[in-house]
Write a protein that holds these residues in place. Structure first.
Motif, short mmCIF file in Angstrom:
data_model
loop_
_atom_site.label_atom_id
_atom_site.label_comp_id
_atom_site.label_asym_id
_atom_site.label_seq_id
_atom_site.Cartn_x
_atom_site.Cartn_y
_atom_site.Cartn_z
N ASN A 87 15.11 -0.98 38.76
CA ASN A 87 16.19 0.38 38.52
C ASN A 87 15.55 1.01 38.42
N VAL A 88 15.78 1.85 37.23
CA VAL A 88 15.71 3.45 36.99
C VAL A 88 14.07 3.99 37.37
N LYS A 89 13.12 2.92 37.58
CA LYS A 89 12.01 3.67 38.81
C LYS A 89 11.90 3.28 40.22
N LEU A 90 13.29 2.98 40.58
CA LEU A 90 13.96 3.22 41.78
C LEU A 90 14.62 4.79 41.89
N GLY A 91 15.05 5.36 40.98
CA GLY A 91 15.69 6.48 41.01
C GLY A 91 17.59 5.86 39.88
N GLY A 92 17.77 4.81 39.34
CA GLY A 92 18.25 4.40 39.48
C GLY A 92 19.27 5.03 37.86
N ILE A 93 19.87 4.19 37.15
CA ILE A 93 20.49 4.73 36.21
C ILE A 93 21.18 3.90 36.05
N ASN A 94 21.06 2.48 34.65
CA ASN A 94 21.21 1.14 34.69
C ASN A 94 22.63 1.69 33.66
N THR A 95 23.04 2.67 33.48
CA THR A 95 24.20 2.52 32.00
C THR A 95 24.00 3.88 31.18
N ILE A 96 25.18 4.32 31.26
CA ILE A 96 25.64 5.97 30.22
C ILE A 96 26.24 5.69 29.01
N PRO A 97 26.59 6.59 28.41
CA PRO A 97 27.24 6.63 26.95
C PRO A 97 28.34 6.98 27.96
N ASP A 98 29.51 6.45 27.45
CA ASP A 98 31.05 7.29 27.72
C ASP A 98 31.17 8.63 27.26
N PRO A 99 31.46 9.82 27.82
CA PRO A 99 31.48 11.38 26.97
C PRO A 99 32.27 10.99 26.39
N SER A 100 33.33 10.39 25.73
CA SER A 100 34.23 10.33 24.84
C SER A 100 33.16 10.28 23.14
N SER A 101 32.01 9.47 23.63
CA SER A 101 31.26 8.98 22.22
C SER A 101 30.36 9.58 21.88
N VAL A 102 30.21 10.44 23.10
CA VAL A 102 28.75 11.73 22.54
C VAL A 102 29.57 12.84 23.09
N SER A 103 30.73 13.75 22.98
CA SER A 103 31.51 14.65 23.01
C SER A 103 30.26 15.76 23.04
N VAL A 104 28.81 15.67 21.77
CA VAL A 104 28.08 17.10 22.26
C VAL A 104 26.94 17.72 23.42
N LEU A 105 27.12 15.49 23.63
CA LEU A 105 26.25 16.52 25.02
C LEU A 105 27.22 17.05 26.50
N THR A 106 28.34 16.01 26.51
CA THR A 106 29.22 16.30 27.50
C THR A 106 29.73 17.53 27.96
#
Length: 890
Positions: A581-600
């Motif tokens: 999947n990721v090698k074809l350009g997909g994204i498996n999962t993301i951290p919920d924005p509430s869990s990484v507010s520093v990044l989002t």
């Protein structure tokens, strides 16, 4: 022995020196293992290399744990520091240096060295009292070894080494008390004081056992792994400053030893031969095998027995340099008195030693003498400092791997071997080590991030349990699309035939549907069988051509997926193929924005980078080092790109970081601008995780890599704050649950265990985080050190804007976005990816090319090494443009 010229030697090396004299010391205090939190805040006046600690974390639930450290007091009295030097001599082995200093203190001048000093095997000697040099700061001594080691073989008796000791400083241990209290900057005085204490605790075992820099090894627990090798259990120990106290970090370690006994037997075992005459070139011993054996045994210390001029039998230690290309009966040398003689005749006529195997090869030792294999003995306890043969790696890991409870038991049992209380050196320096038990520490278990999956999932979000979760009833956050695809099988058709292949295709197609990957309906992929001994590149290209030309592919679309079935042990083929999947350009999962507010935070778009350097195996002088930089391009920090470079062998700082950073920043800006349609596209914050840097190299990162990052930003008109965090894995700190019920199924502390007090740095912002659940053995927490924050508005370094909780939770969250598994990993995903990109850098070369990637040792002079580096640079193939935006490394 064939006579050779005399060579002199004496202790050499390098070490810190504190110039000047200090005053008296106060206090010290006996350490303890009681669970009392130790934490200090650094004073405002002190300076630090990294970020000054802004505070301590408080998030998560408490968990009482053990740490493999033991409290120690700080010496009361002044420590006297001496330089050990003899300018006319070349560098000698540390063991020989130790023997010379032992002879100096016990035989040559015992009255001067009462009590005895401690020596690091190179340049530094520390004494608990000033040595009586009759008012002078230096004194020279003539030292010889009377155990037969130093007989020159020319009848002149033991070799004499001239050793000069010069007093360079007086160390006041008071600086350590101020340092652990947060009232002293980490300067050269602190560094040398810590060095002195480390030399004190290591002196006793290094005089008794085989040792390397920080570990020593005993034969109490051993394992024979074949090939002439044995594993010995060892003990690591290191004095480390912590918040409010000094600690000794103790751990078990593993040493790979050459098997003691006849050298001939060791050589036969390595080559898997029984007949000694198999080592005779005149009987067909291949030169390729001779060189392989030479690489294995070069550097081994051997003992030879011969008659001295007085008729007594003497043992002389020598070091193997290389192997001869002919047997002892075919090797002739010129005698001093004229004429020539074969090596075999020489030993028969001068030593009355008739060789049993005169046809087999000889060893050439450091002096140039040639000695038949059958006359050489390998003494016990010699550490093999080369890379372990790949086929023995599993056995080494099995021996080194211990469950947490067993490891802690081995460590505490090892205190009897360390014997701090019985060491005359520890006692005379006034150190008191609390060996009543390992350190009790109050850790915290961080809450894992919430992970978000794609539309169509029965459960859109999930919170991992002890570092793991599953994909049942979940769809990828952004599924890839398979257009045309095929299957290439490298297993024999009788073992994996048509039916097995069709069943696999049906199962894979069903899995595509389950996780949301789009693929053509009612599609029957082409299946091809190939021989893995052929050219993989040509075979995969042929498969692609077959798909392009197949009936029904009207648009002549090449496949974007080739599924490869590997045979058992098909690692070489694996380097040519990838996952899905990721090698074809997909994204498996993301951290919920509430869990990484520093990044989002939309007002502070953030790029997270991971950087690493990988070096060649020990002794491989002709191989370059490889560097890697990985960075996210999306706003969810789940999609990463990478670049890799070749650089000077064993150079730790990244030479091309400016260009690599420009590449990563450009990809980030382009993705946000053209794919996500975000504005502004440029990052305002760069979080740079740096792997593979030792504590002593933090300053180099600030002086060399930070300017490279700044220049990259300036070139792209990016105005971003830069935070550099060094991630360390090469340490010996381990966590152990105090109660069995608090551990996971492997007996380890749970994923998310963090400690930033008690064992942390007294003044700088650091913490230990065990972010992954245990599988085998004892998990190793990662050590995070916040090196700096650079503020672009006024070109200055400032304190970190992230709180301790924010940085710890961010790092933990990033350990959950590693695309290869549904488990959290031991370090943040971008750093993990950088490590992978470094490791696979050799796949950027033509597999049929002439460059040598074997791990065998080579010796090159300066010009040869430079030419070799240029050859590797020229041969390095850049990433295919079609792969540049894909996670090809995952």
């Amino acid at each position: 022995m064939p006579p050779r010229g005399d060579s002199r030697g004496a202790p050499r090396g390098a070490g810190p020196a504190v110039r000047g004299r200090g005053g008296s010391a106060r206090g010290g205090g006996r350490g303890g293992s009681t669970q009392v939190a130790h934490s200090v805040m650094p004073s405002s006046h002190i300076t630090t290399v990294g970020v000054k600690r802004p505070g301590y974390g408080s998030g998560g639930r408490p968990l009482p744990i053990f740490v493999n450290s033991f409290a120690t007091s700080i010496p009361e009295g002044i420590i006297h520091h001496y330089d050990v030097i003899s300018p006319s001599e070349k560098t000698l082995p540390a063991r020989l240096n130790m023997d010379l200093i032992k002879a100096l203190q016990t035989e040559v001048a015992p009255r001067i060295f009462t009590p005895r000093g401690v020596y690091d095997g190179r340049k530094n000697l520390f004494c608990a009292r000033e040595l009586p040099f009759d008012g002078a700061d230096s004194k020279e001594f003539d030292v010889s070894l009377s155990n037969g080691r130093a007989d020159n073989g020319n009848g002149k008796g033991p070799k004499v080494y001239r050793i000069k000791l010069t007093k360079v400083a007086e160390i006041n241990p008071e600086v350590l008390k101020r340092f652990i209290a947060g009232d002293q900057s980490h300067d050269n005085t602190v560094l040398t004081a810590i060095t002195a204490l480390n030399v004190v605790i290591r002196m006793e075992p290094t005089m008794t056992y085989p040792f390397n820099v920080r570990s020593f090894f005993t034969d109490r627990e051993t394992k024979d792994i074949g090939l002439g090798l044995q594993l010995w259990r060892g003990y690591f120990q290191s004095v480390r400053p912590a918040s409010g106290r000094m600690l000794i970090n103790v751990d078990i370690s593993t040493g790979t030893m050459y098997k003691a006994g006849p050298l001939l037997g060791l050589c036969l075992e390595f080559l898997n031969k029984n007949d000694p005459n198999a080592l005779a070139t005149s009987r067909g011993f291949p030169d390729r095998e001779r060189l392989r054996l030479q690489r294995f045994i070069s550097g081994i210390r051997i003992i030879t027995k011969h008659a001295g001029v007085d008729g007594t039998i003497q043992q002389t230690p020598r070091v193997i340099k290389k192997l001869s290309s002919a047997g002892a009966n075919a090797l002739n040398f010129t005698m001093r008195e004229g004429g020539s003689m074969s090596v075999a005749d020489y030993f028969y006529k001068t030593q009355n030693q008739k060789l049993k195997f005169p046809d087999i090869i000889c060893v050439e030792v450091g002096s140039g003498a040639l000695i038949p294999l059958e006359l050489c003995i390998v003494p016990p306890g010699q550490i093999m400092r080369k890379q372990v043969p790949p086929e023995k790696t599993k056995e080494v890991l099995d021996f080194a791997t211990k469950r947490p409870a067993d490891r802690l038991r081995s460590i505490t049992d090892g205190l009897a071997v360390l014997a701090y209380g019985q060491s005359e050196y520890v006692r005379q320096f006034g150190m008191h080590v609390d060996t009543s038990g390992p350190l009790r520490v109050q850790a915290r278990i961080l809450r894992p991030p919430t992970l978000k999956y794609g539309v169509g999932s029965k459960q859109l979000t999930i919170v991992p349990t002890n570092g793991s979760w599953n994909m049942v009833d979940k769809r990828f956050f952004r599924p890839a699309e398979v257009t045309e695809w095929c299957v290439v099988v490298y297993e024999q058709q009788r073992r994996f035939g048509e039916k097995e292949a069709r069943d696999m295709v049906a199962g894979l197609t069903a899995s595509f549907r389950d996780v949301g990957i789009k693929s053509p309906a009612n599609y029957t992929p082409i299946i091809m069988w190939h021989n893995g001994q052929g050219r993989i590149e040509d075979q995969l290209r042929a498969a692609g051509m077959a798909v392009r030309d197949r009936p029904g592919n009207a648009s002549k679309t090449p496949p974007n997926l080739v599924v490869v079935v590997l045979p058992e042990g098909g690692n070489d083929i694996y380097t040519s193929v990838k996952q899905i999947n990721v090698k074809l350009g997909g994204i498996n999962t993301i951290p919920d924005p509430s869990s990484v507010s520093v990044l989002t935070d939309p007002s502070n778009p953030t790029i997270v980078m991971g950087a690493d350097v990988i070096h060649p195996a020990p002794g491989s002088d002709g191989r370059p080092s490889f560097t890697a930089l990985v960075a996210n391009v999306d706003s969810d920090t789940a999609k990463y790109i990478a670049c890799s470079r070749v650089q000077t062998s064993r150079q730790e700082m990244i030479e091309d970081l400016e260009d690599m950073s420009k590449y990563a920043l450009g990809k980030y800006v382009g993705y946000r601008q053209h794919v996500e349609k975000r504005s502004p596209p440029a990052p305002k914050r760069i979080i740079f995780y740096r792997d593979g840097v030792s504590e002593g190299q933090f300053k180099q990162v600030l002086e060399q890599e930070l300017p490279a990052l700044k220049r990259a930003c300036a070139a792209l008109n990016i105005n971003a704050k830069i935070t550099i965090i060094v991630v360390g894995k090469r340490h010996h700190v381990r966590f152990f649950p105090q109660n069995d019920r608090d551990g996971d199924r492997s007996g380890n502390c749970p994923a998310g265990t963090v400690v930033d007090r008690d064992i942390a740095h007294p003044t700088e912002f650091d913490f230990y985080l065990q972010s992954h659940g245990g599988l085998l053995g004892t998990s190793r927490p990662a050590h995070y050190s916040a090196s700096l924050l650079w503020h672009p508005s006024d070109d200055r370094l400032t304190s970190l804007p992230l709180s301790a909780d924010a940085l710890q939770n961010l790092s933990f969250a990033l350990c959950h976005v590693y695309a290869r598994s549904t488990r959290s990993v031991s370090i943040p995903a971008p750093v993990y990816y950088a490590d992978i990109v470094c490791s696979r850098a050799k796949n950027h070369y033509d597999p049929q090319g002439s460059l040598d990637f074997s791990d065998s040792a080579t010796q090159l002079d300066g010009s040869q090494a430079e030419n070799s580096l240029e050859a590797f640079r020229r041969g390095f193939k850049p990433l295919n443009p079609k792969q540049q935006n894909l996670m090809y490394f995952s």
